[in-house]
Design a protein around this motif. Structure first.
Motif, short mmCIF file in Angstrom:
data_model
loop_
_atom_site.label_atom_id
_atom_site.label_comp_id
_atom_site.label_asym_id
_atom_site.label_seq_id
_atom_site.Cartn_x
_atom_site.Cartn_y
_atom_site.Cartn_z
N PHE A 24 23.42 -73.10 3.24
CA PHE A 24 24.16 -72.11 2.51
C PHE A 24 25.08 -72.88 1.01
O PHE A 24 25.23 -74.10 1.47
CB PHE A 24 25.09 -71.40 3.34
CG PHE A 24 25.01 -70.64 4.39
CD1 PHE A 24 24.91 -69.82 3.86
CD2 PHE A 24 25.18 -71.35 5.76
CE1 PHE A 24 24.12 -68.43 5.09
CE2 PHE A 24 24.18 -70.89 6.32
CZ PHE A 24 24.14 -69.07 6.68
N SER A 25 25.36 -72.30 0.37
CA SER A 25 25.72 -72.72 -1.43
C SER A 25 27.21 -73.52 -0.04
O SER A 25 28.13 -73.28 0.54
CB SER A 25 26.57 -71.10 -1.17
OG SER A 25 25.90 -70.72 -2.30
N PHE A 26 27.43 -75.01 -0.85
CA PHE A 26 28.51 -75.63 -0.86
C PHE A 26 29.02 -76.74 -2.05
O PHE A 26 27.30 -77.34 -2.16
CB PHE A 26 28.24 -76.50 0.82
CG PHE A 26 28.81 -77.37 0.95
CD1 PHE A 26 29.78 -76.88 1.95
CD2 PHE A 26 28.90 -78.73 0.79
CE1 PHE A 26 30.82 -77.76 2.23
CE2 PHE A 26 29.65 -79.35 1.16
CZ PHE A 26 30.57 -78.73 1.95
N ALA A 27 29.16 -76.91 -2.46
CA ALA A 27 29.78 -77.93 -3.63
C ALA A 27 29.47 -77.57 -4.43
O ALA A 27 29.53 -76.48 -5.33
CB ALA A 27 29.52 -79.20 -2.69
N GLU A 28 28.35 -78.02 -5.38
CA GLU A 28 27.96 -78.40 -6.46
C GLU A 28 25.87 -77.29 -6.03
O GLU A 28 25.91 -76.13 -6.70
CB GLU A 28 27.07 -79.56 -7.12
CG GLU A 28 25.42 -80.48 -6.61
CD GLU A 28 26.46 -80.97 -5.60
OE1 GLU A 28 25.47 -82.01 -4.82
OE2 GLU A 28 27.30 -80.66 -5.31
N TYR A 29 26.17 -77.00 -5.36
CA TYR A 29 25.10 -76.32 -4.56
C TYR A 29 25.31 -74.51 -4.81
O TYR A 29 26.43 -74.26 -3.88
CB TYR A 29 24.48 -76.46 -3.16
CG TYR A 29 23.16 -75.22 -2.63
CD1 TYR A 29 21.62 -75.28 -3.40
CD2 TYR A 29 23.49 -74.58 -1.78
CE1 TYR A 29 20.59 -74.38 -3.07
CE2 TYR A 29 22.05 -74.00 -1.53
CZ TYR A 29 20.85 -73.81 -2.16
OH TYR A 29 19.82 -72.77 -1.64
N PHE A 30 24.65 -73.63 -5.23
CA PHE A 30 25.21 -72.26 -5.17
C PHE A 30 24.47 -71.20 -5.20
O PHE A 30 23.12 -71.31 -6.64
CB PHE A 30 26.00 -72.26 -6.63
CG PHE A 30 26.74 -70.51 -6.39
CD1 PHE A 30 28.12 -69.63 -5.54
CD2 PHE A 30 25.86 -69.59 -7.08
CE1 PHE A 30 28.16 -68.90 -5.33
CE2 PHE A 30 26.75 -68.44 -6.84
CZ PHE A 30 27.56 -67.93 -6.42
#
Length: 231
Positions: A24-30
Protein backbone atom coordinates in the motif's frame (compact mmCIF):
# COMPACT_ATOMS: atom_id res chain seq x y z
CA UNK A 1 -13.83 -9.93 -5.98
CA UNK A 2 -10.35 -11.44 -6.01
CA UNK A 3 -7.43 -9.28 -7.16
CA UNK A 4 -3.89 -10.68 -7.24
CA UNK A 5 -1.23 -7.99 -6.78
CA UNK A 6 2.09 -9.37 -8.04
CA UNK A 7 5.16 -8.90 -5.89
CA UNK A 8 7.03 -7.37 -8.84
CA UNK A 9 4.41 -4.59 -9.02
CA UNK A 10 4.66 -3.54 -5.36
CA UNK A 11 6.33 -0.29 -4.32
CA UNK A 12 10.08 -0.68 -3.83
CA UNK A 13 12.65 1.05 -1.63
CA UNK A 14 16.15 -0.30 -1.04
CA UNK A 15 18.40 1.44 1.48
CA UNK A 16 21.09 -1.22 1.53
CA UNK A 17 20.40 -2.33 5.10
CA UNK A 18 16.64 -2.37 4.35
CA UNK A 19 14.96 -3.88 1.29
CA UNK A 20 11.32 -2.76 1.59
CA UNK A 21 8.32 -3.67 -0.57
CA UNK A 22 5.03 -1.82 -0.12
CA UNK A 23 1.61 -3.39 -0.75
CA UNK A 24 0.00 0.00 0.00
CA UNK A 25 1.02 3.64 -0.38
CA UNK A 26 3.85 4.31 2.06
CA UNK A 27 6.70 6.83 2.38
CA UNK A 28 7.72 7.93 -1.15
CA UNK A 29 5.52 5.27 -2.82
CA UNK A 30 2.03 6.55 -3.66
CA UNK A 31 -0.85 4.97 -5.53
CA UNK A 32 -4.33 6.43 -5.18
CA UNK A 33 -5.89 2.99 -5.68
CA UNK A 34 -3.76 1.42 -2.94
CA UNK A 35 -4.24 3.71 0.04
CA UNK A 36 -5.81 1.04 2.26
CA UNK A 37 -8.05 -2.05 2.25
CA UNK A 38 -10.77 -1.46 4.79
CA UNK A 39 -8.98 -0.67 8.07
CA UNK A 40 -5.74 -2.22 6.74
CA UNK A 41 -3.45 0.72 6.01
CA UNK A 42 0.08 -0.72 5.58
CA UNK A 43 1.60 -4.07 4.63
CA UNK A 44 5.36 -3.79 4.22
CA UNK A 45 7.48 -6.77 3.21
CA UNK A 46 10.86 -5.96 4.79
CA UNK A 47 14.25 -7.63 4.63
CA UNK A 48 16.58 -6.17 7.28
CA UNK A 49 20.32 -6.82 7.11
CA UNK A 50 22.12 -8.40 10.06
CA UNK A 51 23.14 -6.02 12.86
CA UNK A 52 20.96 -3.16 11.61
CA UNK A 53 17.46 -1.80 12.03
CA UNK A 54 15.22 1.13 12.85
CA UNK A 55 16.52 3.59 15.50
CA UNK A 56 14.06 5.15 18.00
CA UNK A 57 11.11 6.85 16.31
CA UNK A 58 7.55 7.77 17.36
CA UNK A 59 4.09 6.47 16.40
CA UNK A 60 0.57 7.28 17.51
CA UNK A 61 -2.97 6.00 16.89
CA UNK A 62 -2.06 2.89 14.90
CA UNK A 63 -2.10 -0.87 15.56
CA UNK A 64 1.27 -2.20 14.34
CA UNK A 65 1.75 -5.95 13.93
CA UNK A 66 5.06 -7.56 12.96
CA UNK A 67 5.02 -11.12 11.60
CA UNK A 68 8.55 -12.53 11.50
CA UNK A 69 9.25 -14.92 8.62
CA UNK A 70 13.00 -15.44 9.03
CA UNK A 71 15.46 -14.39 11.71
CA UNK A 72 14.25 -12.30 14.65
CA UNK A 73 13.42 -8.72 15.59
CA UNK A 74 14.38 -7.08 18.89
CA UNK A 75 12.12 -4.37 20.31
CA UNK A 76 12.63 -1.60 22.86
CA UNK A 77 10.21 1.24 23.61
CA UNK A 78 9.57 4.31 25.76
CA UNK A 79 7.30 2.30 28.10
CA UNK A 80 10.26 0.17 29.14
CA UNK A 81 9.23 -2.88 27.14
CA UNK A 82 11.95 -5.06 25.65
CA UNK A 83 11.65 -8.33 23.76
CA UNK A 84 12.74 -10.53 20.88
CA UNK A 85 10.30 -12.04 18.39
CA UNK A 86 11.58 -14.93 16.29
CA UNK A 87 10.50 -16.54 13.04
CA UNK A 88 6.89 -17.75 12.99
CA UNK A 89 5.84 -15.50 15.87
CA UNK A 90 4.36 -12.00 16.02
CA UNK A 91 4.53 -8.85 18.07
CA UNK A 92 1.83 -6.20 18.45
CA UNK A 93 2.31 -2.54 19.33
CA UNK A 94 -0.70 -0.33 19.98
CA UNK A 95 0.71 3.15 19.46
CA UNK A 96 -2.33 4.83 20.98
CA UNK A 97 -1.66 8.27 22.49
CA UNK A 98 2.01 7.95 21.56
CA UNK A 99 5.01 5.66 21.89
CA UNK A 100 8.64 5.75 20.76
CA UNK A 101 10.29 2.48 19.82
CA UNK A 102 13.31 0.95 18.14
CA UNK A 103 13.35 -2.28 16.11
CA UNK A 104 16.69 -3.98 15.44
CA UNK A 105 17.90 -7.14 13.78
CA UNK A 106 20.60 -8.14 16.27
CA UNK A 107 21.06 -11.53 14.61
CA UNK A 108 23.96 -12.74 12.45
CA UNK A 109 21.54 -13.32 9.58
CA UNK A 110 19.02 -11.30 7.60
CA UNK A 111 15.58 -10.86 9.13
CA UNK A 112 12.49 -11.02 6.91
CA UNK A 113 9.20 -9.72 8.27
CA UNK A 114 5.78 -8.41 7.34
CA UNK A 115 4.91 -5.17 9.11
CA UNK A 116 1.16 -4.61 9.12
CA UNK A 117 -0.58 -1.40 10.22
CA UNK A 118 -4.30 -1.38 11.01
CA UNK A 119 -6.34 1.73 11.81
CA UNK A 120 -7.68 1.60 15.39
CA UNK A 121 -11.36 1.65 16.24
CA UNK A 122 -10.84 5.07 17.85
CA UNK A 123 -8.02 7.40 18.77
CA UNK A 124 -6.61 7.79 22.26
CA UNK A 125 -6.01 4.20 23.44
CA UNK A 126 -3.25 3.70 26.00
CA UNK A 127 -0.08 2.53 24.22
CA UNK A 128 1.07 -1.05 24.77
CA UNK A 129 3.29 -3.80 23.36
CA UNK A 130 3.28 -7.59 23.46
CA UNK A 131 4.74 -10.64 21.76
CA UNK A 132 3.77 -14.31 21.66
CA UNK A 133 4.95 -17.60 20.24
CA UNK A 134 2.68 -19.19 17.64
CA UNK A 135 4.23 -22.52 16.55
CA UNK A 136 3.73 -22.95 12.82
CA UNK A 137 2.88 -26.62 13.26
CA UNK A 138 -0.21 -25.79 15.30
CA UNK A 139 -1.88 -23.96 12.39
CA UNK A 140 -1.52 -26.77 9.84
CA UNK A 141 -4.59 -26.99 7.64
CA UNK A 142 -6.44 -24.15 9.35
CA UNK A 143 -6.35 -20.43 9.96
CA UNK A 144 -5.22 -19.53 13.49
CA UNK A 145 -6.09 -16.10 14.92
CA UNK A 146 -2.81 -14.41 15.87
CA UNK A 147 -4.03 -10.92 16.74
CA UNK A 148 -7.57 -9.67 17.10
CA UNK A 149 -9.84 -6.91 18.30
CA UNK A 150 -12.92 -9.13 18.19
CA UNK A 151 -14.68 -10.67 21.18
CA UNK A 152 -13.95 -14.31 21.92
CA UNK A 153 -10.42 -14.38 20.49
CA UNK A 154 -8.87 -14.76 23.94
CA UNK A 155 -5.85 -16.78 22.76
CA UNK A 156 -4.72 -14.05 20.34
CA UNK A 157 -2.73 -10.89 20.98
CA UNK A 158 -5.08 -7.93 21.41
CA UNK A 159 -5.41 -5.07 18.94
CA UNK A 160 -7.79 -2.11 19.18
CA UNK A 161 -9.42 -2.65 15.80
CA UNK A 162 -12.36 -4.49 14.27
CA UNK A 163 -9.95 -6.85 12.54
CA UNK A 164 -8.03 -10.09 12.80
CA UNK A 165 -4.55 -11.16 11.74
CA UNK A 166 -4.47 -14.87 10.85
CA UNK A 167 -1.91 -17.47 9.85
CA UNK A 168 -2.13 -20.93 8.28
CA UNK A 169 0.13 -23.59 6.79
CA UNK A 170 -1.24 -25.75 3.98
CA UNK A 171 0.32 -28.81 2.38
CA UNK A 172 0.54 -29.03 -1.41
CA UNK A 173 -2.75 -30.26 -2.88
CA UNK A 174 -4.72 -29.43 0.27
CA UNK A 175 -7.17 -26.55 0.83
CA UNK A 176 -8.06 -24.32 3.76
CA UNK A 177 -11.30 -22.36 4.19
CA UNK A 178 -12.27 -19.27 6.16
CA UNK A 179 -15.64 -17.60 6.67
CA UNK A 180 -15.21 -13.97 5.66
CA UNK A 181 -18.93 -13.31 5.70
CA UNK A 182 -18.57 -10.52 3.16
CA UNK A 183 -15.83 -8.70 5.09
CA UNK A 184 -12.61 -7.71 3.37
CA UNK A 185 -9.52 -9.90 3.38
CA UNK A 186 -5.93 -9.29 2.33
CA UNK A 187 -3.83 -12.44 2.02
CA UNK A 188 -0.13 -12.96 1.30
CA UNK A 189 1.52 -16.34 0.79
CA UNK A 190 4.72 -15.96 2.81
CA UNK A 191 5.94 -19.02 0.93
CA UNK A 192 4.46 -21.32 -1.69
CA UNK A 193 2.00 -20.96 -4.54
CA UNK A 194 -1.77 -20.89 -4.05
CA UNK A 195 -5.00 -20.73 -6.03
CA UNK A 196 -8.14 -18.78 -5.08
CA UNK A 197 -11.19 -18.97 -7.31
CA UNK A 198 -9.06 -19.88 -10.34
CA UNK A 199 -6.48 -17.15 -9.76
CA UNK A 200 -2.90 -18.02 -8.84
CA UNK A 201 -0.76 -16.12 -6.35
CA UNK A 202 2.90 -16.87 -5.74
CA UNK A 203 5.21 -16.22 -2.80
CA UNK A 204 4.95 -12.61 -1.52
CA UNK A 205 2.13 -11.64 -3.91
CA UNK A 206 -0.85 -9.89 -2.32
CA UNK A 207 -4.46 -10.97 -2.77
CA UNK A 208 -7.21 -8.40 -2.13
CA UNK A 209 -10.55 -10.09 -1.38
CA UNK A 210 -14.03 -8.59 -1.09
CA UNK A 211 -17.66 -9.73 -1.28
CA UNK A 212 -16.79 -13.35 -0.50
CA UNK A 213 -18.70 -15.34 2.12
CA UNK A 214 -16.45 -18.41 2.37
CA UNK A 215 -12.85 -18.14 1.20
CA UNK A 216 -11.20 -21.31 -0.11
CA UNK A 217 -7.44 -21.33 -0.64
CA UNK A 218 -5.82 -24.29 -2.43
CA UNK A 219 -2.08 -24.85 -2.01
CA UNK A 220 -0.34 -25.68 -5.27
CA UNK A 221 2.88 -26.00 -3.26
CA UNK A 222 3.47 -26.25 0.49
CA UNK A 223 2.38 -22.80 1.64
CA UNK A 224 2.46 -20.46 4.62
CA UNK A 225 -0.35 -17.89 4.60
CA UNK A 226 -0.82 -14.61 6.44
CA UNK A 227 -4.14 -12.77 6.19
CA UNK A 228 -5.86 -9.71 7.60
CA UNK A 229 -9.65 -9.79 7.89
CA UNK A 230 -11.22 -6.37 8.32
CA UNK A 231 -14.44 -4.40 7.93
Amino acid sequence: MIEVRKFADLGKSNHGWLDANFHFSFAEYFRQDRLHWGALRVWNDDKIAAKSGFPPHPHENMEIITYVLEGAISHRDSLGNEGRTKAGDIQVMSAGTGITHAEYNLEDEQTHSFQIWILPDRQGHAPSWGTREFPRGERAGRFEVLASGREGDDDALTIHANARVLGATVAAGESVTYELGGRKGYLVPARGKIEIDGQVAETRDGVAIADVDVLTVKALEDAELVMVETA
